[in-house]
Write an enzyme that holds these catalytic residues in place. Structure first.
Site, PDB file in Angstrom:
ATOM      1  N   HIS A   1     -12.380  -5.751   7.855  1.00  0.00           N
ATOM      2  CA  HIS A   1     -13.123  -5.445   6.638  1.00  0.00           C
ATOM      3  C   HIS A   1     -14.305  -4.539   6.922  1.00  0.00           C
ATOM      4  CE1 HIS A   1     -10.781  -8.940   5.373  1.00  0.00           C
ATOM      5  NE2 HIS A   1     -10.834  -8.406   4.186  1.00  0.00           N
TER       6      HIS A   1
ATOM      7  N   GLU B   1       0.804  -1.225   0.000  1.00  0.00           N
ATOM      8  CA  GLU B   1       0.000   0.000   0.000  1.00  0.00           C
ATOM      9  C   GLU B   1       0.841   1.280   0.000  1.00  0.00           C
ATOM     10  OE1 GLU B   1      -0.680  -2.692   1.770  1.00  0.00           O
ATOM     11  OE2 GLU B   1      -2.584  -3.310   0.916  1.00  0.00           O
TER      12      GLU B   1
ATOM     13  N   ASP C   1      -9.483  -0.339   5.688  1.00  0.00           N
ATOM     14  CA  ASP C   1      -8.681  -0.864   6.802  1.00  0.00           C
ATOM     15  C   ASP C   1      -7.185  -0.866   6.471  1.00  0.00           C
ATOM     16  OD1 ASP C   1     -11.055  -2.572   8.430  1.00  0.00           O
ATOM     17  OD2 ASP C   1     -11.331  -2.279   6.282  1.00  0.00           O
TER      18      ASP C   1
END
Ligand SMILES: Cc1ncc(C[n+]2csc(CCOP(=O)(O)OP(=O)(O)O)c2C)c(N)n1
Ligand SMILES: [Mg+2]
Length: 821
Positions: A610, A543, A568
């Site tokens: 999630h 990420e 998240d």
């Protein structure tokens, strides 16, 4: 002699290219030309060193607050600068002053202006005093916030302090060349010449221990982008030796597996001693050739560097380096070695060099003096003004003696700061609080005006101040056929992304599963096939560097949309969003921008990782980035359309449970725009104002329906845009009508709901209209449990919302609304 001949080859090449002659043409150069080039390099190395030495003294004598310098790393940077061309980008760290000087982007005066924190961008072009010295940048934007032609200048992305924080962005800066070379239809005028630009990174040996270093190295190997990373290895990270930092104490040794070979793409890896001038020049030339031409990433491990003055001004290295190491550093100091080499190769004599060194000492001292004068002279004249205002006030006030004391204290400060002036002036006002005089009015006006001007020096440009800023983009409503089709929300998004890629050739999207399958919720279904793997791409699971790709490409004129699969997992990217993306406009005072759109999906679904809704944390950490929370996919698509017309970064959180909900398909796909910073009243009512956003909003709407059945008429406002927040102050207008407010979300208590309530109470002054205590309703403090019941017992349910609102009405009128339980 072997080494000299390499240098001659280099010099030949350089001459040939600078004269725009075909580099293959043999051009004779004389030994004198060669000598002149080396002498020029030596002068720069000594100039930079003198700046470091004098800089340290400026801190120790109190003129500057902190100093971190490039001493001990001069020579490799000079070699690097020779390979750096117009259009190229640097993404480096605080040791690179010599390089910045070598590319003509840092003068002696500017070096000291940075140290003093001169707030005038003309004097201190790196950050207008916002960053400590040693944090470098160039201007990609003109004074109106519009792109300059980056292909005609040498570029440096703006440094940040977190170690290795420069790495993710480096990846994107390099990838932009790949996009410009291989994607047709983009206007490259200001940004690229056939993708020939290299992104050059620098990092300290110890900083390679950071996760984002490894993440970037791997990603650049996969992507095969023109990135050359130099590792300045001085064996230390502040006091911590390489044995605690790096396996085998050698970063290029352990990264050997990245070396390309006949079968596999990978890196070209070089290792060189930082004091070896001819070798360095040769390697940088070779690195540039490979990377520029073939788009292959290159790693240059520059070893045996030193820190003549230790790490920074906040400590001495004698505490942690032994005598042997200190002696070795003195001998292998790159400037000392270059000097020796010059003498032994008859480039200069010791006496000639002594004369040169003396001259440089003098010019650095003069530059420093000039920088100080330009820093202090405006403040001195402002101080004179303050003193005269105080004198006038003292002579007209019965409290004159006290004011005179304040004035005299100010007079005794030889080198005042603006704080000193304001502090004296503001304190003086207290002595005349109940007096009436023109002198008092003059001082009041001066303070107000001065605060307005000076505050801007520190607070402007958190966001774009150009005509393209997101708030300048007006709303365009979606329009519909008379019988619009009901489609899944994800279809609205997909159709809209299709229009975006069609309308903006410079737009591209990438993320985990974003390419081949068209994202995990099919919002990009079929688009890779249509627009190609470079524009709609899968990435590795990484990420931080997905964001880095976006930042770097946006800084070079592309319009990236970086997808983080779930809200998240924004946590992995949050550091780089916070430290790099969010601060970019601010830390360059509006001279660089990265209008990156970060797309993610979140809120309620299933389980701890999630259904996160860590909005409070995000809101606190990314000021400088817009945070948008559309309640459905039409709203989300409208945000993307707005953002693409603007020059600002944003995070868009799509509702994870909204992709399969039916929405009407607008007929002006790609054109409708959701305005930023504007709330929407989705239900009108008189009894209480309910403020919510995202997935929770649907629950609030359901609760409102049920409340209506018991005679409670709620007004619902969808915030839509958490940052910026309700620019028109519509919420307080609603509260003026209902006299009650509740903020409902699924973050923890004290998170985003507290932020919203603070805006309502402190910015919009709603307290004056309230007849009941303002309330927030949020989730439990633990992470949301899995399953439908997990959700029910973790986050506000329709019943929770109903009962919370009912109890407000019960307090108001127990007869009409008897206790429920
Ligand atoms: C994330 C982060 N952790 C800690 C620091 C404090 N810090 C600043 S420089 C530094 C050492 C860096 O050493 P190295 O990468 O070898 O670079 P050098 O200063 O030796 O050139 C540390 C720990 C920081 N700036 N950022
Ligand atoms: Mg180091």
């Amino acid at each position: 002699m072997r080494k000299i001949s390499k240098i001659l080859t280099f010099a030949l090449l350089k001459k040939a290219t600078s004269m725009k002659i075909n580099p293959n043409t043999k051009t004779e150069i004389t030994f004198d030309d060669f000598k002149a080039e080396v002498l020029k390099d030596y002068k720069l190395a000594v100039t930079s060193r003198e700046c470091s030495l004098l800089g340290r003294r400026e801190v120790l004598t109190g003129k500057a607050k902190f100093g971190i310098f490039g001493d001990g790393k001069e020579v490799p940077q000079i070699a690097w600068a020779k390979a750096f061309e117009n259009g190229d980008f640097r993404s480096g760290y605080y040791r690179d002053q010599t390089f910045m000087m070598a590319i003509g982007q840092l003068t002696i005066e500017q070096f000291f202006a940075g140290l003093y924190a001169n707030t005038d961008l003309k004097e201190e072009p790196m950050s207008a005093g916002r960053q400590m010295g040693g944090h470098f940048s160039t201007h990609s934007l003109d004074e109106n916030g519009h792109w300059k032609n980056l292909t005609q200048q040498k570029n440096s992305s703006a440094d940040i302090s977190p170690t290795a924080g420069q790495m993710p962005r480096l990846l994107g800066l390099a990838q932009a060349s790949k996009i410009y070379r291989n994607v047709n239809g983009i206007d490259t005028t200001n940004f690229s010449t056939k993708g020939n630009e290299i992104a050059w990174g620098t990092i300290g040996n110890a900083s390679t221990s950071e996760g984002v270093f490894f993440e970037t190295i791997n990603a650049a190997g996969v992507l095969q982008v023109p990135m050359v990373i130099s590792i300045w290895d001085d064996e230390y990270g502040i006091s911590v030796h390489a044995k605690h930092q790096t396996t085998k104490e050698n970063i290029s040794e352990i990264l050997k597996g990245f070396q390309r070979d006949k079968k596999h793409k990978g890196y070209e890896i070089f290792r060189v001693d930082g004091w070896n001038y001819p070798e360095l020049i040769d390697i940088y030339q070779r690195a540039a050739q490979i990377s520029r031409k073939e788009h292959v990433p290159v790693m240059i491990h520059v070893q045996e560097l030193t820190q003549p003055q230790g790490h920074s001004t906040s400590g001495s290295h004698e505490r942690y380096k032994n005598q042997e190491r200190l002696e070795w550093e003195a001998e292998y100091d790159c400037n000392v070695q270059l000097r020796k080499w010059m003498i032994s190769n008859n480039i200069a004599t010791d006496e000639e060099l002594i004369t040169i060194e003396r001259g440089i000492k003098k010019s650095v001292r003069e530059g420093k003096k000039a920088a100080w004068a330009s820093f202090i002279s405006p403040i001195l004249s402002e101080s004179k003004e303050t003193i005269s205002l105080l004198e006038n006030l003292a002579s007209s006030s019965p409290n004159g003696v006290f004011i005179t004391k304040l004035k005299n204290d100010l007079v005794t400060i030889d080198e005042p700061l603006r704080r000193d002036l304001l502090s004296a002036a503001r304190k003086a006002l207290r002595y005349v609080v109940s007096e009436d005089s023109s002198e008092k009015i003059a001082l009041q006006n001066w303070i107000n005006g001065y605060l307005d001007t000076v505050q801007q020096k520190y607070s402007s440009h958190l966001h774009s101040e150009s005509d393209l800023n997101a708030l300048n983009q007006s709303e365009v409503l979606p329009t519909y056929d008379s019988n619009p089709k009901d489609v899944d929300g994800r279809v609205v998004l997909r159709e809209n992304f299709d229009a975006i890629f069609n309308n903006y050739p410079e737009a591209l999207i990438f993320g985990e599963d974003a390419g081949y399958i068209g994202d995990v919720n099919q919002g990009l279904e079929g688009l890779q096939e249509k627009y190609g793997e470079l524009r709609v791409s899968d990435t590795g699971i990484r990420e931080a560097t997905i964001i880095g790709q976006g930042i770097g490409m946006a800084m070079r004129g592309l319009r990236p949309i970086a997808e983080i699969q779930y809200l998240d997992y924004v946590m992995y990217a949050l550091q780089i969003m916070s430290d790099d993306l969010a601060t970019l406009q601010y830390r360059t005072k509006g001279r660089q921008k990265a209008p990156l759109i970060v797309r993610t999906r979140g809120h309620r679904l299933e389980g701890i990782w999630h259904s996160g809704s860590q909005m409070g944390g995000i809101l606190n950490l990314i000021r400088g980035i817009h945070v948008l929370v559309p309640r459905n996919m039409t709203k989300a698509a409208g945000f993307y359309n707005t953002l693409l017309e603007s020059d600002e970064p944003a995070l868009v959180v799509e509702c994870l449970n909204g992709y399969r909900l039916k929405e009407k398909l607008p007929n002006n796909i790609g054109e409708f725009r959701t305005p930023i910073g504007i709330v929407e009243t989705v239900r009108e009512g008189d009894d209480i104002t309910l403020v919510s956003y995202g997935s929770t909003l649907r629950l609030v709407e359901q609760a409102a329906k049920e409340l209506q059945e018991v005679g409670i008429d709620a007004e619902i406002i969808d915030v839509q845009s958490l940052l910026p927040f309700d620019l028109n102050h519509d919420i307080v207008k609603s509260i003026a009508k209902t006299n009650r407010v509740m903020v409902i979300d699924e973050d923890i208590k004290g998170g985003a709901s507290a932020y919203i309530l603070n805006e309502i109470l402190n910015t919009q002054n709603a307290f004056q209209y309230l007849d009941s205590q303002p309330k927030t309703l949020a989730a439990k403090p633990h992470r949301p449990a899995y399953g439908t019941d997990g959700d029910y017992f973790s986050k506000p349910s329709v019943e929770d919302i109903f009962e919370a609102i009912y109890s407000v009405m019960h307090e108001l009128s127990p007869m009409d609304f008897p206790k429920l339980r």
